[in-house]
Design an enzyme around this catalytic site. Sequence first.
Site, PDB file in Angstrom:
ATOM      1  N   HIS A 152       7.690 -41.650  13.756  1.00  0.00           N
ATOM      2  CA  HIS A 152       9.138 -41.570  13.997  1.00  0.00           C
ATOM      3  C   HIS A 152       9.421 -40.523  15.065  1.00  0.00           C
ATOM      4  O   HIS A 152       9.173 -39.346  14.848  1.00  0.00           O
ATOM      5  CB  HIS A 152       9.885 -41.203  12.702  1.00  0.00           C
ATOM      6  N   CYS A 222       0.679  -6.792  -5.854  1.00  0.00           N
ATOM      7  CA  CYS A 222       0.897  -5.504  -6.494  1.00  0.00           C
ATOM      8  C   CYS A 222       2.392  -5.202  -6.385  1.00  0.00           C
ATOM      9  O   CYS A 222       2.977  -5.342  -5.320  1.00  0.00           O
ATOM     10  CB  CYS A 222       0.076  -4.423  -5.788  1.00  0.00           C
ATOM     11  N   CYS A 246      -3.803   0.829  -3.790  1.00  0.00           N
ATOM     12  CA  CYS A 246      -2.773   1.772  -3.347  1.00  0.00           C
ATOM     13  C   CYS A 246      -2.594   2.858  -4.393  1.00  0.00           C
ATOM     14  O   CYS A 246      -1.727   3.704  -4.260  1.00  0.00           O
ATOM     15  CB  CYS A 246      -1.452   1.049  -3.130  1.00  0.00           C
ATOM     16  N   CYS A 254       2.842  -8.416 -17.201  1.00  0.00           N
ATOM     17  CA  CYS A 254       4.293  -8.297 -17.039  1.00  0.00           C
ATOM     18  C   CYS A 254       4.665  -7.581 -15.745  1.00  0.00           C
ATOM     19  O   CYS A 254       5.841  -7.446 -15.444  1.00  0.00           O
ATOM     20  CB  CYS A 254       4.917  -7.595 -18.249  1.00  0.00           C
ATOM     21  N   CYS A 291      19.348  28.390 -17.203  1.00  0.00           N
ATOM     22  CA  CYS A 291      18.373  29.203 -17.908  1.00  0.00           C
ATOM     23  C   CYS A 291      19.016  29.632 -19.219  1.00  0.00           C
ATOM     24  O   CYS A 291      20.153  30.073 -19.250  1.00  0.00           O
ATOM     25  CB  CYS A 291      18.009  30.436 -17.084  1.00  0.00           C
ATOM     26  N   CYS A 304       4.556  20.989 -15.434  1.00  0.00           N
ATOM     27  CA  CYS A 304       4.381  21.313 -16.840  1.00  0.00           C
ATOM     28  C   CYS A 304       5.664  21.877 -17.431  1.00  0.00           C
ATOM     29  O   CYS A 304       6.617  22.172 -16.737  1.00  0.00           O
ATOM     30  CB  CYS A 304       3.158  22.210 -17.064  1.00  0.00           C
ATOM     31  N   CYS A 318      10.707  26.861 -22.697  1.00  0.00           N
ATOM     32  CA  CYS A 318      10.248  25.476 -22.703  1.00  0.00           C
ATOM     33  C   CYS A 318      11.344  24.587 -22.149  1.00  0.00           C
ATOM     34  O   CYS A 318      12.477  24.644 -22.600  1.00  0.00           O
ATOM     35  CB  CYS A 318       9.887  25.062 -24.133  1.00  0.00           C
TER      36      CYS A 318
HETATM   37 ZN   LIG Z   1       8.578 -40.423   9.648  1.00  0.00          ZN
HETATM   38 ZN   LIG Z   2       2.720  -5.604 -19.685  1.00  0.00          ZN
HETATM   39 ZN   LIG Z   3       9.944  23.264 -26.692  1.00  0.00          ZN
HETATM   40 ZN   LIG Z   4      -0.684  -1.640  -4.699  1.00  0.00          ZN
HETATM   41 ZN   LIG Z   5      16.976  33.332 -16.428  1.00  0.00          ZN
END
Ligand SMILES: [Zn+2]
Ligand SMILES: [Zn+2]
Ligand SMILES: [Zn+2]
Ligand SMILES: [Zn+2]
Ligand SMILES: [Zn+2]
Lengths: 583, 161
Positions: A152, A222, A246, A254, A291, A304, A318
């Site tokens: 065509h 990923c 990476c 998932c 504080c 930490c 803490c």
């Molecule tokens: Zn065609």
């Molecule tokens: Zn999962």
């Molecule tokens: Zn604590």
């Molecule tokens: Zn990756």
């Molecule tokens: Zn302080």
Amino acid sequence: MESDDDMHDANDLESVDEDFYSDVTGEVSDGGDAECDFEDDLSDESDEIVSRHQQNYTVLNETDIRQRQEEDISRVSAVLSILKIQACLLLRHFNWSVSKVHDEWFADEKNVRKDVGLLEKPVKMANTGEHKCGICFEVYPRNVVSAAACGHPFCSSCWKGYIGTSVSDGPGCLFLRCPDPSCNAAIGQDMINVLGSDEDQEKYAYYLLRSYIEDNRKTKWCPAPGCEFAVDFIFGCGSYDVSCNCSHIFCWNCTEEAHRPVDCGTVAKWILKNSAESENMNWLLANSKPCPRCKRPIEKNQGCMHITCTPPCKFEFCWLCLGPWSKHGERTGGFYACNRYEAAKQEGVYDESERRREIAKNSLERYTHYYERWATNQQSRQKAFADLRSMQSDKLEKLSDIQSQPVSMLRFIIDAMLQVIECRRVLKWTYAYGYYLPEHEHAKRQFFEYLQGEAEAGLERLHQCAEKELQVYLEAEGPIDEFNDFRSKLAGLTSVTRNYFENLVKALEHGLEDVGPNRQPTCTKTSSSTNTADKVKKAVKSRASGNGSRSAPATSSWDSHWMCEQCTFANPNSASACEMCEH
Amino acid sequence: MTSSSAPSRKALSKIACNRLQKELVEWQVSPPAGFKHKITDNLQRWIIEFVGASGTLYAEETYQLQVDFPEHYPMEAPQVVFIPPAPLHPHIYSNGHICLDILYDSWSPAMTVSSICISILSMLSSSTEKQRPADNDRYIKNCRNGRSPKETRWWFHDDKV
Ligand SMILES: [Zn+2]
Ligand SMILES: [Zn+2]
Ligand SMILES: [Zn+2]
Ligand SMILES: [Zn+2]
Ligand SMILES: [Zn+2]
Ligand SMILES: [Zn+2]
């Protein structure tokens, strides 16, 4: 399962740092406490640890992907004796499954040809005369018109427009057919490359490459932003955890970030819950808190939880509970640990009104506890990532200069940092785990909190060592003799923490099945450190005593709202289904 | 009237003009049986009148189609609607919108106004009952702001017509 082959794992665990971890393998049982039995400590799980899983996936870069795609096309082309361009169309049609193409083709070639649009006998356009384009209806000499195998004819400018429209609509262009409505001849990449614009050729090639990953049941991209690696997964054995080149580790099932020990369903529930809650509260975890002593805002910039306010205050506290760091020992149930929300609440350690300045909703308090710890670990993990990068990019060489050690001898620092990142991830998910652990399973909850507390304490210790103690050697003028001691300490902590966390993950994945509500107390293994065992006992007891009066989270108390049972989103009374999860 | 709520459109491209002129000439030579193009000087909007085929539920009934052409016709499909009153048909909404795949996803630039007309006539002729689509009221409500049928995500009712 009860093989002794791997018992040396447990032994390692004790020998590397007895003082610190002996309570993990030691016994906690006083015989008088019938309800709580902590006989089954983590070392019992170690027989299940396979030293290193055989890798059940392959990470592919763009070159690998092209090569695999090309190999598959060549294979199909050779086996079916068809053109490569036809093999490509066939593979795309059957989602790049070579075996499916073979099966279908040999079962019913005619039908497959019809479905895919591969004509058996190409129709040749007459080489002379004039041809009328089926789109613009103009008449052209032969050299201006082209056709697919069906013959065509369309002029080159109409082809260009036809291809352009299809490519700009997205990956559906991979199924392009002849424009003639009665014809289903497939248009392959060969025609695109002759008749399409440069831009469309590029886009088509891009869609074709992406399709090879996205439409294939065994491969996925990923999910890390900007990452261009794909992962080929072999179903069958092993976990879904996949570690991309990476450095992003994700769940292949998932595609959320790796989440052992919790399962995919729990993760989905937790993520839905987070979005519901954040909508509810419009509450963002503040990165700045005052504080507790001088009230100046403190920026948490280290990973930490041990925070020192800037001079002159220098108050050490803490981050999680804002309590003085000096009290973080037995009071909170272990070294450096602060996960004892329920117990601490019972003991009145928290000043509720101060602590929950922004959070007034009682019904969300339990969630908030877990979420805050989940999120804080996430942030610490990101910080640890950033630290790792700066370590790899320049600090390591600096340290190598200062301490006169070859960079290869400093690998233990990278290992420690990687371990911190991994542990933060696991610890983070234990908070989602804890949130969904049924309230009434007291023994399990207690055991869980005990394990989590130990994990947290161990990690804090490793993190502190890798972060703060290292600083001394980084800032030193020249080599420090203690550097070798530091090396064995950090390497030891890394290995002990790795073992502990691997065992923790196993135990949680098995649903803490060894802890039943009515187990008879059994005990016996002697601990090398009675001191620590006593400590744990006390901690466990104090937590146990907090149990009875633990307040269940109150149900919704907003006047104009009702709370969804599934996701806890606060819906206006006028809504009949949940606006968040449609429950 | 649908005509008043048609979306504002860009002028036809040169390619579209050429092609439509060719279609118009072809139409004048051999129009699809039963169809009449109401001559206007607006090449971008055609009004077409037709009579239902004899021996069908729509025999002797006259309907009007409004065909609006986009800038990049025929690469893009024209917008085709019935000017109310639209025929009672399970795939035709009371506002004139038509659920027919070739007008949307399955459009091909090798199709023409003429081939659309033939498809619509055959869709009517094969109908066995005169009734509106089940979701007519809901759909009409959603179209109140003058939404074009081309903005609808069509869920083609079935493929037998
Ligand atoms: Zn065609
Ligand atoms: Zn999962
Ligand atoms: Zn604590
Ligand atoms: Zn990756
Ligand atoms: Zn302080
Ligand atoms: Zn043309």
